[in-house]
Design a protein around this motif. Structure first.
Motif, PDB file in Angstrom:
ATOM      1  N   GLY A 109      29.003  -1.422  29.342  1.00  0.00           N
ATOM      2  CA  GLY A 109      27.613  -1.863  29.247  1.00  0.00           C
ATOM      3  C   GLY A 109      26.738  -1.420  30.391  1.00  0.00           C
ATOM      4  O   GLY A 109      25.545  -1.748  30.428  1.00  0.00           O
ATOM      5  N   ALA A 110      27.301  -0.666  31.332  1.00  0.00           N
ATOM      6  CA  ALA A 110      26.524  -0.240  32.496  1.00  0.00           C
ATOM      7  C   ALA A 110      25.659   0.972  32.181  1.00  0.00           C
ATOM      8  O   ALA A 110      26.048   1.856  31.425  1.00  0.00           O
ATOM      9  N   VAL A 111      24.472   0.988  32.752  1.00  0.00           N
ATOM     10  CA  VAL A 111      23.618   2.172  32.735  1.00  0.00           C
ATOM     11  C   VAL A 111      23.244   2.476  34.181  1.00  0.00           C
ATOM     12  O   VAL A 111      23.291   1.598  35.052  1.00  0.00           O
ATOM     13  N   PHE A 112      22.873   3.714  34.443  1.00  0.00           N
ATOM     14  CA  PHE A 112      22.571   4.129  35.805  1.00  0.00           C
ATOM     15  C   PHE A 112      21.199   4.783  35.854  1.00  0.00           C
ATOM     16  O   PHE A 112      20.838   5.564  34.973  1.00  0.00           O
ATOM     17  N   ILE A 113      20.444   4.474  36.880  1.00  0.00           N
ATOM     18  CA  ILE A 113      19.130   5.079  37.087  1.00  0.00           C
ATOM     19  C   ILE A 113      19.010   5.530  38.528  1.00  0.00           C
ATOM     20  O   ILE A 113      19.727   5.041  39.418  1.00  0.00           O
ATOM     21  N   VAL A 172      21.625   3.779  40.950  1.00  0.00           N
ATOM     22  CA  VAL A 172      21.750   2.322  40.835  1.00  0.00           C
ATOM     23  C   VAL A 172      22.411   1.977  39.513  1.00  0.00           C
ATOM     24  O   VAL A 172      21.934   2.374  38.444  1.00  0.00           O
ATOM     25  N   GLY A 173      23.531   1.253  39.574  1.00  0.00           N
ATOM     26  CA  GLY A 173      24.214   0.796  38.373  1.00  0.00           C
ATOM     27  C   GLY A 173      23.661  -0.544  37.932  1.00  0.00           C
ATOM     28  O   GLY A 173      23.504  -1.460  38.749  1.00  0.00           O
ATOM     29  N   LEU A 174      23.346  -0.665  36.624  1.00  0.00           N
ATOM     30  CA  LEU A 174      22.737  -1.887  36.090  1.00  0.00           C
ATOM     31  C   LEU A 174      23.539  -2.433  34.918  1.00  0.00           C
ATOM     32  O   LEU A 174      24.048  -1.671  34.089  1.00  0.00           O
ATOM     33  N   ILE A 175      23.648  -3.731  34.873  1.00  0.00           N
ATOM     34  CA  ILE A 175      24.143  -4.439  33.695  1.00  0.00           C
ATOM     35  C   ILE A 175      23.121  -5.520  33.367  1.00  0.00           C
ATOM     36  O   ILE A 175      22.783  -6.336  34.230  1.00  0.00           O
ATOM     37  N   ASN A 196      20.051  -5.144  33.157  1.00  0.00           N
ATOM     38  CA  ASN A 196      18.908  -4.873  34.035  1.00  0.00           C
ATOM     39  C   ASN A 196      19.058  -5.463  35.427  1.00  0.00           C
ATOM     40  O   ASN A 196      18.084  -5.623  36.157  1.00  0.00           O
ATOM     41  N   GLN A 197      20.278  -5.797  35.826  1.00  0.00           N
ATOM     42  CA  GLN A 197      20.530  -6.303  37.172  1.00  0.00           C
ATOM     43  C   GLN A 197      21.496  -5.362  37.894  1.00  0.00           C
ATOM     44  O   GLN A 197      22.505  -4.949  37.316  1.00  0.00           O
ATOM     45  N   PRO A 198      21.206  -5.005  39.146  1.00  0.00           N
ATOM     46  CA  PRO A 198      22.035  -4.033  39.857  1.00  0.00           C
ATOM     47  C   PRO A 198      23.384  -4.612  40.284  1.00  0.00           C
ATOM     48  O   PRO A 198      23.478  -5.762  40.713  1.00  0.00           O
ATOM     49  N   PHE A 199      24.420  -3.799  40.134  1.00  0.00           N
ATOM     50  CA  PHE A 199      25.737  -4.171  40.641  1.00  0.00           C
ATOM     51  C   PHE A 199      26.285  -3.108  41.594  1.00  0.00           C
ATOM     52  O   PHE A 199      27.306  -3.324  42.242  1.00  0.00           O
ATOM     53  N   LEU A 200      25.586  -1.969  41.701  1.00  0.00           N
ATOM     54  CA  LEU A 200      26.050  -0.881  42.549  1.00  0.00           C
ATOM     55  C   LEU A 200      24.879  -0.013  42.979  1.00  0.00           C
ATOM     56  O   LEU A 200      23.987   0.287  42.172  1.00  0.00           O
ATOM     57  N   VAL A 201      24.864   0.375  44.255  1.00  0.00           N
ATOM     58  CA  VAL A 201      23.932   1.379  44.756  1.00  0.00           C
ATOM     59  C   VAL A 201      24.763   2.471  45.412  1.00  0.00           C
ATOM     60  O   VAL A 201      25.466   2.222  46.392  1.00  0.00           O
ATOM     61  N   LEU A 202      24.690   3.674  44.851  1.00  0.00           N
ATOM     62  CA  LEU A 202      25.485   4.807  45.324  1.00  0.00           C
ATOM     63  C   LEU A 202      24.558   5.852  45.924  1.00  0.00           C
ATOM     64  O   LEU A 202      23.601   6.293  45.290  1.00  0.00           O
ATOM     65  N   LYS A 238      17.148   7.151  33.204  1.00  0.00           N
ATOM     66  CA  LYS A 238      18.410   6.519  32.823  1.00  0.00           C
ATOM     67  C   LYS A 238      19.508   7.572  32.664  1.00  0.00           C
ATOM     68  O   LYS A 238      19.296   8.632  32.119  1.00  0.00           O
ATOM     69  N   ILE A 239      20.692   7.244  33.158  1.00  0.00           N
ATOM     70  CA  ILE A 239      21.850   8.116  33.023  1.00  0.00           C
ATOM     71  C   ILE A 239      22.972   7.283  32.446  1.00  0.00           C
ATOM     72  O   ILE A 239      23.266   6.196  32.935  1.00  0.00           O
ATOM     73  N   LYS A 240      23.593   7.786  31.386  1.00  0.00           N
ATOM     74  CA  LYS A 240      24.731   7.082  30.809  1.00  0.00           C
ATOM     75  C   LYS A 240      26.002   7.776  31.279  1.00  0.00           C
ATOM     76  O   LYS A 240      26.188   8.964  31.052  1.00  0.00           O
ATOM     77  N   ILE A 241      26.852   7.041  31.974  1.00  0.00           N
ATOM     78  CA  ILE A 241      28.101   7.580  32.466  1.00  0.00           C
ATOM     79  C   ILE A 241      29.218   7.071  31.575  1.00  0.00           C
ATOM     80  O   ILE A 241      29.384   5.858  31.403  1.00  0.00           O
ATOM     81  N   THR A 242      29.957   7.975  31.008  1.00  0.00           N
ATOM     82  CA  THR A 242      31.034   7.584  30.094  1.00  0.00           C
ATOM     83  C   THR A 242      32.348   7.529  30.816  1.00  0.00           C
ATOM     84  O   THR A 242      32.624   8.346  31.701  1.00  0.00           O
TER      85      THR A 242
END
Length: 301
Positions: free
Chosen positions: A234-238, A249-252, A254-260, A294-298
């Motif tokens: 369910g994560a999306v990245f922007i 930034v990883g979002l689930i 619409n809330q961030p769980f990761l900043v890379l 938005k970036i979708k990482i599979t």
């Protein structure tokens, strides 16, 4: 001009001083607010040099906080990273490169007073006479402290000449692509031989580290090993910009769980930073727009 109006005109500047001193957004905001409470009874005309005086008040509050934070960081579970800071594009900020993650991590090597002297001189261009007043020290003493700090932080000039951000985005995209494909050799070639990996989960996030990793091979192994843990269903990245550099930034929901984010030398990654401590992401909650970049990482098996 009332003291509230005077203080308000310097508040953005005072916050950047406090943030560079502390590496924590909420702590910096609290220091600035406490500074206002200390000066609110003063008459503006009684302050001969408002900028130096207000910097003095904020800096001493930060020194007190930094001593407590230093002790807390010694007991911190795993590697420590500063909190991400989103800059106002229109805001004039002195030496924006001194807000970079790499720069702030380097400052952790200094003691509180050394950090204050170094920042006031290097990042804010204060003359030594001002620094002496701000820290209640002699001009000669401030010169000596600054000289020692510069020698200690011998890599600082390299960090200040950080390349443009387009290369950073390119390298992060390559990192994602190779990780998805499981291409370990290609991943290691993205990193310089002496690369570092700092993953801060605060003891609360999966895929974080207990120690800083060193070397391109270890960096490649970390990226492959953490790819699933740092990319839940369910994560999306922007892309966002924090600390004057692009960050993924990883979002689930619409809330961030990761900043890379990364540091690089113009060709390869010199450091990889993965911030997953939820306590350090609270202040950016609800801010990212999940429909932008938005970036979708599979997950690849």
């Amino acid at each position: 001009m009332a003291i509230a109006e005077l203080f308000s005109s310097y508040r953005p500047y005072l916050f950047t001083v406090a943030y560079r001193m502390l590496g924590a957004v909420e702590e910096a905001e609290d220091a600035v607010q406490d500074a206002y409470l200390k000066v609110r009874h003063l008459q503006p005309e009684s302050i001969r040099n408002p900028k130096s005086y207000l910097t003095r008040v904020v800096t001493h509050l930060c020194l007190d906080r930094l001593k407590a934070l230093k002790r807390a960081r010694q007991d911190y579970p795993g590697p420590w990273l500063p909190e991400p800071l989103e800059l106002d594009k229109e805001q004039q900020v002195h030496h924006r490169e001194s807000l970079s993650t790499a720069y702030l991590l380097l400052l952790e090597e200094l003691g509180p007073v050394e950090r204050a002297v170094f920042l006031l001189r290097e990042a804010f261009d204060h003359p030594y006479e001002d620094i002496a007043f701000i820290l209640n020290k002699s001009v000669d003493n401030c010169r000596q402290i600054y000289s020692r700090s510069r020698k200690h932080l011998k890599n600082c000039r390299k960090i200040r000449s950080q390349p443009d951000n387009e290369k950073a985005v390119e390298l992060i995209n390559q990192l994602i692509d190779y990780a998805e494909k499981g291409e370990y050799e290609a991943l290691t070639r993205l990193f310089v031989k002496e690369a570092t990996v700092v993953a801060d989960g605060g003891g609360k996030a999966r895929g974080a580290l207990r120690h800083i990793l060193y070397g391109a091979e270890n960096a490649g192994k970390f990226v492959l090993g953490a790819a699933h843990k740092l990319n839940p269903d369910g994560a999306v990245f922007i892309y966002k910009e924090y600390n004057d550099a692009p960050a993924l930034v990883g979002l689930i929901d619409n809330q961030p769980f990761l900043v890379l984010s990364i540091a690089h030398d113009g060709a390869q990654i010199t450091a990889l930073y993965a911030l997953a401590n939820p306590d350090k992401l609270i202040h950016i909650m609800n801010k990212p727009d999940p429909n932008r970049d938005k970036i979708k990482i599979t997950n690849s098996d």
